[in-house]
Structure formats: structure tokens, C-alpha cells
Design a protein around this motif. Structure first.
Motif, PDB file in Angstrom:
ATOM      1  N   MET A   1      30.113  42.900  29.187  1.00 13.17           N
ATOM      2  CA  MET A   1      31.260  43.718  29.537  1.00 13.17           C
ATOM      3  C   MET A   1      32.461  43.251  28.729  1.00 13.17           C
ATOM      4  N   ASN A   2      32.991  44.148  27.915  1.00 11.97           N
ATOM      5  CA  ASN A   2      34.190  43.792  27.162  1.00 11.97           C
ATOM      6  C   ASN A   2      35.183  44.955  27.146  1.00 11.97           C
ATOM      7  N   ALA A   3      36.354  44.655  26.610  1.00 10.67           N
ATOM      8  CA  ALA A   3      37.443  45.633  26.607  1.00 10.67           C
ATOM      9  C   ALA A   3      37.040  46.929  25.901  1.00 10.67           C
ATOM     10  N   ARG A   4      36.254  46.805  24.864  1.00 13.63           N
ATOM     11  CA  ARG A   4      35.855  47.980  24.083  1.00 13.63           C
ATOM     12  C   ARG A   4      35.100  49.001  24.939  1.00 13.63           C
ATOM     13  N   GLN A   5      34.385  48.506  25.960  1.00 11.29           N
ATOM     14  CA  GLN A   5      33.577  49.396  26.792  1.00 11.29           C
ATOM     15  C   GLN A   5      34.406  50.304  27.689  1.00 11.29           C
ATOM     16  N   ILE A   6      35.611  49.899  28.015  1.00 10.36           N
ATOM     17  CA  ILE A   6      36.406  50.727  28.928  1.00 10.36           C
ATOM     18  C   ILE A   6      37.740  51.183  28.345  1.00 10.36           C
ATOM     19  N   MET A   7      38.053  50.765  27.131  1.00 10.67           N
ATOM     20  CA  MET A   7      39.350  51.151  26.566  1.00 10.67           C
ATOM     21  C   MET A   7      39.382  52.646  26.247  1.00 10.67           C
ATOM     22  N   ASN A   8      40.565  53.187  26.325  1.00 13.86           N
ATOM     23  CA  ASN A   8      40.797  54.557  25.896  1.00 13.86           C
ATOM     24  C   ASN A   8      41.102  54.533  24.407  1.00 13.86           C
ATOM     25  N   THR A   9      40.365  55.304  23.647  1.00 12.54           N
ATOM     26  CA  THR A   9      40.623  55.353  22.213  1.00 12.54           C
ATOM     27  C   THR A   9      41.482  56.548  21.837  1.00 12.54           C
ATOM     28  N   THR A  10      41.697  57.416  22.796  1.00 13.15           N
ATOM     29  CA  THR A  10      42.605  58.538  22.588  1.00 13.15           C
ATOM     30  C   THR A  10      43.892  58.208  23.333  1.00 13.15           C
ATOM     31  N   PHE A  11      44.957  58.032  22.611  1.00 10.72           N
ATOM     32  CA  PHE A  11      46.225  57.667  23.236  1.00 10.72           C
ATOM     33  C   PHE A  11      47.378  58.207  22.397  1.00 10.72           C
ATOM     34  N   HIS A  12      48.485  58.393  23.050  1.00  6.45           N
ATOM     35  CA  HIS A  12      49.703  58.801  22.362  1.00  6.45           C
ATOM     36  C   HIS A  12      50.470  57.545  21.972  1.00  6.45           C
ATOM     37  N   LEU A 112      35.859  41.528  30.105  1.00  6.66           N
ATOM     38  CA  LEU A 112      36.645  42.276  31.088  1.00  6.66           C
ATOM     39  C   LEU A 112      37.356  41.368  32.078  1.00  6.66           C
ATOM     40  N   PHE A 113      36.730  40.292  32.489  1.00  3.88           N
ATOM     41  CA  PHE A 113      37.382  39.404  33.444  1.00  3.88           C
ATOM     42  C   PHE A 113      38.536  38.633  32.801  1.00  3.88           C
ATOM     43  N   ALA A 114      38.454  38.386  31.502  1.00  8.48           N
ATOM     44  CA  ALA A 114      39.582  37.773  30.796  1.00  8.48           C
ATOM     45  C   ALA A 114      40.745  38.765  30.719  1.00  8.48           C
ATOM     46  N   VAL A 115      40.418  40.043  30.486  1.00  3.76           N
ATOM     47  CA  VAL A 115      41.447  41.093  30.465  1.00  3.76           C
ATOM     48  C   VAL A 115      42.087  41.215  31.849  1.00  3.76           C
ATOM     49  N   LEU A 116      41.253  41.220  32.869  1.00  7.37           N
ATOM     50  CA  LEU A 116      41.752  41.314  34.244  1.00  7.37           C
ATOM     51  C   LEU A 116      42.663  40.137  34.573  1.00  7.37           C
ATOM     52  N   GLY A 137      42.744  50.818  20.766  1.00  5.43           N
ATOM     53  CA  GLY A 137      42.652  51.429  22.086  1.00  5.43           C
ATOM     54  C   GLY A 137      43.615  50.799  23.052  1.00  5.43           C
ATOM     55  N   ILE A 138      43.479  51.203  24.306  1.00  7.68           N
ATOM     56  CA  ILE A 138      44.319  50.656  25.364  1.00  7.68           C
ATOM     57  C   ILE A 138      43.472  50.599  26.642  1.00  7.68           C
ATOM     58  N   VAL A 139      43.619  49.499  27.371  1.00  9.90           N
ATOM     59  CA  VAL A 139      42.922  49.348  28.646  1.00  9.90           C
ATOM     60  C   VAL A 139      43.947  49.512  29.755  1.00  9.90           C
ATOM     61  N   TYR A 140      43.680  50.426  30.674  1.00 12.82           N
ATOM     62  CA  TYR A 140      44.519  50.611  31.852  1.00 12.82           C
ATOM     63  C   TYR A 140      43.888  49.862  33.014  1.00 12.82           C
ATOM     64  N   LEU A 141      44.728  49.234  33.822  1.00 15.70           N
ATOM     65  CA  LEU A 141      44.250  48.491  34.982  1.00 15.70           C
ATOM     66  C   LEU A 141      43.442  49.399  35.906  1.00 15.70           C
ATOM     67  N   SER A 142      43.858  50.627  36.062  1.00 12.95           N
ATOM     68  CA  SER A 142      43.118  51.552  36.945  1.00 12.95           C
ATOM     69  C   SER A 142      41.720  51.832  36.390  1.00 12.95           C
ATOM     70  N   ASP A 143      41.572  51.959  35.076  1.00 10.89           N
ATOM     71  CA  ASP A 143      40.243  52.176  34.498  1.00 10.89           C
ATOM     72  C   ASP A 143      39.355  50.951  34.697  1.00 10.89           C
ATOM     73  N   LEU A 144      39.946  49.775  34.547  1.00  8.41           N
ATOM     74  CA  LEU A 144      39.182  48.539  34.763  1.00  8.41           C
ATOM     75  C   LEU A 144      38.726  48.468  36.228  1.00  8.41           C
ATOM     76  N   PHE A 145      39.633  48.785  37.140  1.00  2.17           N
ATOM     77  CA  PHE A 145      39.330  48.765  38.574  1.00  2.17           C
ATOM     78  C   PHE A 145      38.165  49.708  38.886  1.00  2.17           C
TER      79      PHE A 145
END
Length: 157
Positions: A1-12, A112-116, A137-145
Motif C-alpha cells: 500500500m503506497n501513496a500512488r495507489q490512492i492519489m488523485n492524478t487529476t487535479f486543478h 500509506l501509514f507513513a502518509v497517514l 498527484g495529491i492524497v486527500y485524507l478522506s480518500d485515505l480514510f
């Protein structure tokens, strides 16, 4: 499990030379397109490098009138037109003038736990993912949750 798996790659994102008026429009557009309220946008230069984040707090701090802390003690203050005046003044500022420049980032390989842990320790709800000096990309806390909820549900049946 890493940041790449849950990050949003579409962002403004914003450019540091964009006006605050333009930034406000991007906030509204990003929220409409993503289907959730966006409270922070990455600021990226022409080379694709992260230079800061413009958050809701940065903008609210700009809009907050000076000496507001003493208003509660005064009865004769006329605040009519204040919001319009602050709105006009804010439009003259640039994103680079008020953005937060000290930004915590992670690589796509970050666990992911390091990101958390980073997000919890620094009380942040979003963290840019930067690989080879460029924002990927960007990782949102809600997506991680919600990712963790799904994993727990899957593992426990």
C-alpha cells in the motif's frame, strides 16, 4: 500500500502569478468538477514544480479586516460594503503573495501509514505527491480514510 495507489492524478492547480480573483474561480470550478468542496490547490510553476499551496485559510486571512479583534467592543462601526471592499482589494493580490510555501510532500512510493502519520502529526488534509521533482498527484485524507475502510471491510468480511 503506497501513496500512488490512492492519489488523485487529476487535479486543478494554480500558477504563482495568477490573481486571487482567478484563484477563486478555480476553487469553484475544481469543486464543481470533483463533486466535493476543494479547500486547497497546489501552486505549480511553468516547469511543473510545486512552489506552494493556496488554502482556504490563506484566502480568509487575506480577507479578514485588520483590527477585527476589537470590533466586539464597539457599537458604532458601520460594516456595510465591507465584504465588497475586501473582495475588490483581494483581487489585486497574486497567488504567490499569500500562498503557503512550506509544503509537506510525499513520494508515490510512501507507505500509506507513513502518509497517514504525516497528515495526523501536521493536521493536514491533503498532501502533494512529488516524484522526480514533479507533482504527480495529491492524497486527500478522506480518500485515505475510505480506502482503509474498504480494506478493513474486505479483510474482515
Amino acid at each position: 500500500m503506497n501513496a500512488r495507489q490512492i492519489m488523485n492524478t487529476t487535479f486543478h492547480s494554480l500558477h504563482p502569478d495568477a490573481s486571487i480573483g482567478a484563484a477563486l474561480q478555480v476553487f469553484q470550478q475544481a469543486s464543481a468538477e470533483s463533486g466535493r468542496r476543494i479547500f486547497g490547490l497546489m501552486v505549480i510553476d511553468d516547469g511543473g514544480h510545486l512552489t506552494g499551496i493556496l488554502s482556504m485559510s490563506d484566502i480568509l486571512t487575506l480577507l479578514q479586516p485588520k483590527h477585527v479583534h476589537i470590533w466586539g467592543e464597539m457599537d458604532d462601526i458601520d460594516i456595510s460594503g465591507l465584504i465588497e471592499t475586501m473582495g475588490r482589494k483581494s483581487r489585486d493580490h497574486l497567488v504567490g503573495d499569500i500562498m503557503t510555501t512550506e509544503v509537506i510532500t510525499v513520494s508515490g512510493d510512501a507507505h500509506l501509514f507513513a502518509v497517514l502519520e504525516l497528515m495526523n502529526r501536521h493536521h493536514i488534509r491533503r498532501v502533494p505527491v512529488v516524484d522526480d521533482g514533479r507533482v504527480t498527484g495529491i492524497v486527500y485524507l478522506s480518500d485515505l480514510f475510505f480506502h482503509l475502510i474498504e480494506r478493513i471491510k474486505h479483510e474482515t468480511g
